[in-house]
Design a protein around this motif. Structure first.
Motif, PDB file in Angstrom:
ATOM      1  N   PRO A  15       0.778  -1.197  -0.004  1.00 22.70           N
ATOM      2  CA  PRO A  15      -0.181  -0.094   0.169  1.00 22.70           C
ATOM      3  C   PRO A  15       0.971   1.169  -0.065  1.00 22.70           C
ATOM      4  N   GLY A  16       0.260   2.586  -0.528  1.00 27.42           N
ATOM      5  CA  GLY A  16       0.928   3.673  -0.550  1.00 27.42           C
ATOM      6  C   GLY A  16       0.120   4.753   0.010  1.00 27.42           C
ATOM      7  N   LEU A  17       0.708   5.817   0.183  1.00 25.94           N
ATOM      8  CA  LEU A  17       0.087   7.010   0.682  1.00 25.94           C
ATOM      9  C   LEU A  17      -1.033   7.530  -0.356  1.00 25.94           C
ATOM     10  N   THR A  18      -1.122   7.360  -1.514  1.00 28.45           N
ATOM     11  CA  THR A  18      -2.186   7.717  -2.453  1.00 28.45           C
ATOM     12  C   THR A  18      -3.184   6.831  -2.088  1.00 28.45           C
ATOM     13  N   ASP A  19      -3.209   5.665  -1.555  1.00 29.76           N
ATOM     14  CA  ASP A  19      -4.535   4.840  -1.434  1.00 29.76           C
ATOM     15  C   ASP A  19      -5.133   5.740  -0.267  1.00 29.76           C
ATOM     16  N   LEU A  20      -4.379   6.517   0.521  1.00 29.68           N
ATOM     17  CA  LEU A  20      -5.178   7.044   1.612  1.00 29.68           C
ATOM     18  C   LEU A  20      -6.165   8.114   1.073  1.00 29.68           C
ATOM     19  N   ALA A  21      -5.979   8.627  -0.121  1.00 31.51           N
ATOM     20  CA  ALA A  21      -6.614   9.867  -0.643  1.00 31.51           C
ATOM     21  C   ALA A  21      -7.793   9.377  -0.983  1.00 31.51           C
ATOM     22  N   ARG A  22      -8.369   8.245  -1.132  1.00 30.08           N
ATOM     23  CA  ARG A  22      -9.647   7.732  -1.499  1.00 30.08           C
ATOM     24  C   ARG A  22     -10.345   7.673  -0.318  1.00 30.08           C
ATOM     25  N   GLY A  23     -10.015   8.347   0.879  1.00 35.58           N
ATOM     26  CA  GLY A  23     -11.140   8.055   2.028  1.00 35.58           C
ATOM     27  C   GLY A  23     -10.976   6.921   2.656  1.00 35.58           C
ATOM     28  N   TRP A  24     -12.392   6.680   3.418  1.00 38.11           N
ATOM     29  CA  TRP A  24     -12.337   5.234   4.099  1.00 38.11           C
ATOM     30  C   TRP A  24     -12.207   4.121   3.303  1.00 38.11           C
ATOM     31  N   ALA A  25     -12.615   4.158   2.204  1.00 31.87           N
ATOM     32  CA  ALA A  25     -12.237   2.842   1.314  1.00 31.87           C
ATOM     33  C   ALA A  25     -10.921   2.496   0.844  1.00 31.87           C
ATOM     34  N   GLY A  26      -9.985   3.703   0.922  1.00 33.41           N
ATOM     35  CA  GLY A  26      -8.606   3.762   0.642  1.00 33.41           C
ATOM     36  C   GLY A  26      -7.886   3.141   1.843  1.00 33.41           C
ATOM     37  N   LEU A  27      -8.258   3.793   3.239  1.00 38.12           N
ATOM     38  CA  LEU A  27      -7.914   3.252   4.297  1.00 38.12           C
ATOM     39  C   LEU A  27      -8.081   1.703   4.786  1.00 38.12           C
ATOM     40  N   GLY A  28      -9.300   1.355   4.213  1.00 43.74           N
ATOM     41  CA  GLY A  28      -9.525  -0.193   4.505  1.00 43.74           C
ATOM     42  C   GLY A  28      -8.648  -1.011   3.582  1.00 43.74           C
ATOM     43  N   ASP A  29      -8.287  -0.614   2.445  1.00 41.81           N
ATOM     44  CA  ASP A  29      -7.429  -1.168   1.713  1.00 41.81           C
ATOM     45  C   ASP A  29      -6.081  -1.190   2.176  1.00 41.81           C
ATOM     46  N   VAL A  30      -5.708  -0.058   2.622  1.00 39.30           N
ATOM     47  CA  VAL A  30      -4.195  -0.326   3.161  1.00 39.30           C
ATOM     48  C   VAL A  30      -4.109  -1.097   4.401  1.00 39.30           C
ATOM     49  N   LEU A  31      -5.107  -0.778   5.228  1.00 35.28           N
ATOM     50  CA  LEU A  31      -5.159  -1.951   6.406  1.00 35.28           C
ATOM     51  C   LEU A  31      -5.197  -3.410   6.003  1.00 35.28           C
ATOM     52  N   ARG A  32      -6.002  -3.580   5.047  1.00 32.21           N
ATOM     53  CA  ARG A  32      -6.076  -4.894   4.413  1.00 32.21           C
ATOM     54  C   ARG A  32      -4.730  -5.487   3.864  1.00 32.21           C
ATOM     55  N   GLY A  33      -4.170  -4.525   3.155  1.00 33.02           N
ATOM     56  CA  GLY A  33      -2.803  -4.669   2.760  1.00 33.02           C
ATOM     57  C   GLY A  33      -1.901  -4.862   3.809  1.00 33.02           C
ATOM     58  N   LEU A  34      -1.808  -4.233   4.788  1.00 36.69           N
ATOM     59  CA  LEU A  34      -0.771  -4.529   5.861  1.00 36.69           C
ATOM     60  C   LEU A  34      -1.084  -5.667   6.586  1.00 36.69           C
ATOM     61  N   LEU A  35      -2.525  -6.047   6.771  1.00 37.10           N
ATOM     62  CA  LEU A  35      -2.562  -6.994   7.816  1.00 37.10           C
ATOM     63  C   LEU A  35      -2.652  -8.374   7.388  1.00 37.10           C
ATOM     64  N   LEU A  36      -3.261  -8.462   6.048  1.00 37.92           N
ATOM     65  CA  LEU A  36      -3.615  -9.546   5.398  1.00 37.92           C
ATOM     66  C   LEU A  36      -2.928  -9.935   3.921  1.00 37.92           C
ATOM     67  N   THR A  37      -3.132  -8.863   3.184  1.00 34.33           N
ATOM     68  CA  THR A  37      -2.781  -9.418   1.576  1.00 34.33           C
ATOM     69  C   THR A  37      -1.388  -8.711   1.109  1.00 34.33           C
ATOM     70  N   GLY A  38      -0.727  -7.892   1.831  1.00 34.91           N
ATOM     71  CA  GLY A  38       0.355  -7.358   1.339  1.00 34.91           C
ATOM     72  C   GLY A  38       1.542  -8.216   0.878  1.00 34.91           C
ATOM     73  N   ALA A  39       2.751  -7.487   0.696  1.00 35.15           N
ATOM     74  CA  ALA A  39       4.178  -8.174   0.562  1.00 35.15           C
ATOM     75  C   ALA A  39       4.393  -9.038   1.661  1.00 35.15           C
TER      76      ALA A  39
END
Length: 125
Positions: A74-98
């Protein structure tokens, strides 16, 4: 601060795997385990080594992630999409990221247990 430093390069250079944001989450997730006794930490670490990757494998499809579709950072640009972006960042960090926390935190816990078990004397001046 470590998480922000880790998310920034991923936004600037897509495709690189930056582990700093994952480390920030590892440190936060490991903090409650510092209160455990050495024996309890060893048991939790050993059990989580077996359960963590399995949990990641089972939970991935529940969150709409194919097993072969992982390794995103995940990147900082993902956070610019609001709550959906925050959810994607958290999902990437917790479960699906590298380097997902669910898969790699057990090894942090085992390292903490080994650090307690090894009585290293202080250096001689």
């Amino acid at each position: 601060m470590l998480a922000a430093l880790g998310l920034s390069p991923a936004a600037l250079w897509p495709g690189i795997l930056v582990i700093l944001a994952f480390f920030a989450l590892y440190f936060l997730a490991a903090e409650p385990f510092t209160r455990l006794s050495t024996k309890a930490l060893t048991v939790v670490g050993a059990l989580s080594v077996a359960a963590g990757p399995l949990l990641s494998y089972v939970l991935g499809p529940l969150f709409g992630v194919a097993v072969s579709g992982r390794s995103a950072v995940p990147g900082l640009t993902d956070l610019a999409r609001g709550w959906a972006g925050l959810g994607d960042v958290l999902r990437g960090l917790l479960l699906t990221g590298a380097y997902p926390v669910v898969t790699h935190l057990p090894y942090v816990l085992v390292g903490m247990a080994l650090g307690r078990l090894c009585d290293v004397p202080p250096p001689i001046p």
